[in-house]
Design an enzyme around this catalytic site. Structure first.
Site, PDB file in Angstrom:
ATOM      1  N   HIS A 128      86.991 145.133 -25.283  1.00  0.00           N
ATOM      2  CA  HIS A 128      86.363 144.828 -23.991  1.00  0.00           C
ATOM      3  C   HIS A 128      86.037 143.336 -23.839  1.00  0.00           C
ATOM      4  O   HIS A 128      85.801 142.868 -22.727  1.00  0.00           O
ATOM      5  CB  HIS A 128      85.110 145.684 -23.772  1.00  0.00           C
ATOM      6  CG  HIS A 128      83.907 145.274 -24.563  1.00  0.00           C
ATOM      7  ND1 HIS A 128      83.516 145.914 -25.726  1.00  0.00           N
ATOM      8  CD2 HIS A 128      82.982 144.296 -24.367  1.00  0.00           C
ATOM      9  CE1 HIS A 128      82.423 145.352 -26.185  1.00  0.00           C
ATOM     10  NE2 HIS A 128      82.079 144.363 -25.387  1.00  0.00           N
ATOM     11  N   ASP A 158      87.902 150.328 -29.279  1.00  0.00           N
ATOM     12  CA  ASP A 158      87.374 149.034 -28.832  1.00  0.00           C
ATOM     13  C   ASP A 158      87.582 147.932 -29.859  1.00  0.00           C
ATOM     14  O   ASP A 158      86.666 147.162 -30.165  1.00  0.00           O
ATOM     15  CB  ASP A 158      85.893 149.157 -28.473  1.00  0.00           C
ATOM     16  CG  ASP A 158      85.447 148.055 -27.498  1.00  0.00           C
ATOM     17  OD1 ASP A 158      86.318 147.297 -27.034  1.00  0.00           O
ATOM     18  OD2 ASP A 158      84.247 147.970 -27.213  1.00  0.00           O
ATOM     19  N   SER A 233      79.080 140.937 -28.839  1.00  0.00           N
ATOM     20  CA  SER A 233      80.210 141.857 -28.950  1.00  0.00           C
ATOM     21  C   SER A 233      81.376 141.209 -29.677  1.00  0.00           C
ATOM     22  O   SER A 233      81.795 140.099 -29.347  1.00  0.00           O
ATOM     23  CB  SER A 233      80.674 142.310 -27.565  1.00  0.00           C
ATOM     24  OG  SER A 233      79.747 143.184 -26.980  1.00  0.00           O
TER      25      SER A 233
END
Length: 466
Positions: A128, A158, A233
């Site tokens: 993402h 992911d 992230s």
């Protein structure tokens, strides 16, 4: 008047005596408290330590935790990832006034983190972080910038793999075995939250095999209370030795910022996905070839249906078996089983400990390549048709329904064994194509789903699902 002064003198004298007595008593109490405190004070003990009891049972060796080694070893291997995407926006005023095409393009920039995993410039991050990027820029901790190449990505777990070409060998973070990570173990989260470079936070492993409900996918995250915020992230979750435990991916929050827990993809899963992307260009999913009893509430995973034709040795399972461990790793719930399978490849053998008829037994099972898929929107699961079925029905391919929870299809008699050959009037050759075609269509009155199927008797049936 003399009487009055007499009373006043007595009162004053009584007050002085009371004060002297109180002071003496107070001093005595303080003295006593000091002695008690002095006699009961123990040496301070760190919250994380290992102890060795010697023969005289008096010596305790304490091992203090020093985060500086792990931090210094990791910060230079964690990078800032900048994702630039070109977006198209509808502009109805252009059409209304006839001044343009009705659309305009603009740049959208997103940022995150990444971890260098090899000296020649391979970087792992979240899918993402780089999704739909037109260009990806990586900034090292020494401020050097590089354009990155996207090697591959897996949206389901992911994870994405990038590559940069640097002039010199790069510092990197080695993987560790995430199965050996223990709840309560200290970990560090390293990343670039809010574009603040090289930020290190500390916490403990709060849970393992954690599934985040509501996102339509079964996962197996490591949960930690190390502070993780937007921008973290794709960053590193490392142990106190500076080894990569996981890739920070998500937070649990109502505000969008950290409020207590964060989640990381375990290193075993991340490494397996990276290896697959490098070798095959796509993730090789491994399965046991069984269905799961979702109503089972005890510890373990209960086997529902057994698909005997999905690979060698899978007929060693029996309906009602309860899976207790995989390769001696305890399995308490399905997300933990999913995590173990995600970290394995088709063709790998695993030792599965089962509870059958009240006894524990261990079976060596070969894992198969995933050819079974679930369409949650339609409420069916299906798998690739076999070569035997292709010859029997004279078809090039299709997706055979193995479970049907769709009330509309059930009402019209569609059961297990029906084969989907077309979705929206386009042929599908396998279960993966069928799932993709079904997932791309949002069901509704204006947007119906057209299905063409072959029933177990070989007859073609057509349905419209709204």
């Amino acid at each position: 008047m003399k009487k009055y002064f007499s009373y006043l003198s007595i009162a004053f004298l009584g007050g002085v005596l009371t004060l002297i007595g109180y002071k003496a008593l107070f001093d005595k109490q303080v003295d006593t408290e000091k002695r008690v405190t002095a006699n009961t004070t123990l040496p301070p003990i760190q919250t994380n330590y290992s102890q060795t009891v010697q023969a005289n049972n008096t010596a305790i060796a304490k091992e203090t935790i020093d985060f500086t080694f792990a931090a210094e070893k990791t910060v230079n291997a964690v990078v800032h990832v900048k994702n630039t995407a070109i977006r198209t926006q509808q502009n109805p005023f252009d059409i209304f006034f006839g001044t343009g095409s009705g659309t305009r393009k603009f740049e959208q920039i997103g940022t995150g983190s990444g971890v260098i995993i090899s000296s020649d410039g391979y970087i792992v991050t979240n899918n993402h972080v780089i999704d739909n990027a037109s260009t990806i820029e990586v900034t090292l901790n020494n401020k050097k910038k590089y354009e990155a190449e996207l090697i591959g990505a897996d949206a389901t777990n992911d994870i994405a793999l990038l590559k940069i070409n640097a002039e010199t060998a790069l510092p990197y973070t080695p993987f560790t075995n995430s199965d050996t990570v223990k709840i309560g173990e200290w970990v560090l989260a390293v990343g670039n939250p809010y574009n603040l470079t090289s930020t290190v936070t500390a916490g403990i492993v709060s849970a393992k095999g954690r599934d985040l409900e509501g996102n339509g996918n079964i996962e197996s995250f490591i949960q930690t209370d190390a502070a993780v915020n937007p921008g973290n992230s794709g960053g590193a979750l490392v142990n106190t030795r500076g080894e990569l435990v996981g890739i920070n991916t998500a937070i649990s929050s109502r505000t969008g910022s950290f409020i207590g827990y964060s989640f990381a993809v375990p290193s075993n899963i991340a490494k397996k996905i990276i290896d697959d992307l490098l070798e095959f260009g796509a993730v090789q999913e491994a399965i046991l070839g069984i269905g799961i009893d979702d109503d089972f509430e005890d510890e373990g995973v209960k086997v529902g249906k057994v698909f005997y034709d999905e690979g060698a040795n899978n007929n060693q399972f029996k309906e009602g078996d309860v899976i207790k461990s995989i390769n001696n790793v305890k399995i308490s719930k399905f997300s933990e089983l999913k995590g173990q399978l995600t970290a394995k490849r088709p063709g790998d053998f695993v030792d599965v400990t089962l509870e059958r008829d009240g006894k524990l037994i261990t079976k060596k099972i070969i894992l198969n390549k995933k050819n079974t898929y679930i369409s949650r929107s339609l409420g069916i699961s299906f798998k690739d048709v076999s070569e035997k079925e292709k010859k029997k029905f004279n078809i090039k391919g299709g997706a055979k329904i193995i479970q049907n929870f769709n009330r509309t299809l059930d009402y019209y008699g569609v059961t297990e064994g029906y084969i989907i050959t077309k979705v929206n009037k386009k042929a599908v050759l396998n279960a993966a194509e069928a799932k993709k075609a079904i997932s791309n269509r949002k069901l509704g009155v204006i947007n119906p789903l057209f299905l063409e199927l072959i029933n177990p008797e070989g007859e073609v049936e057509k349905f419209v699902i709204r």
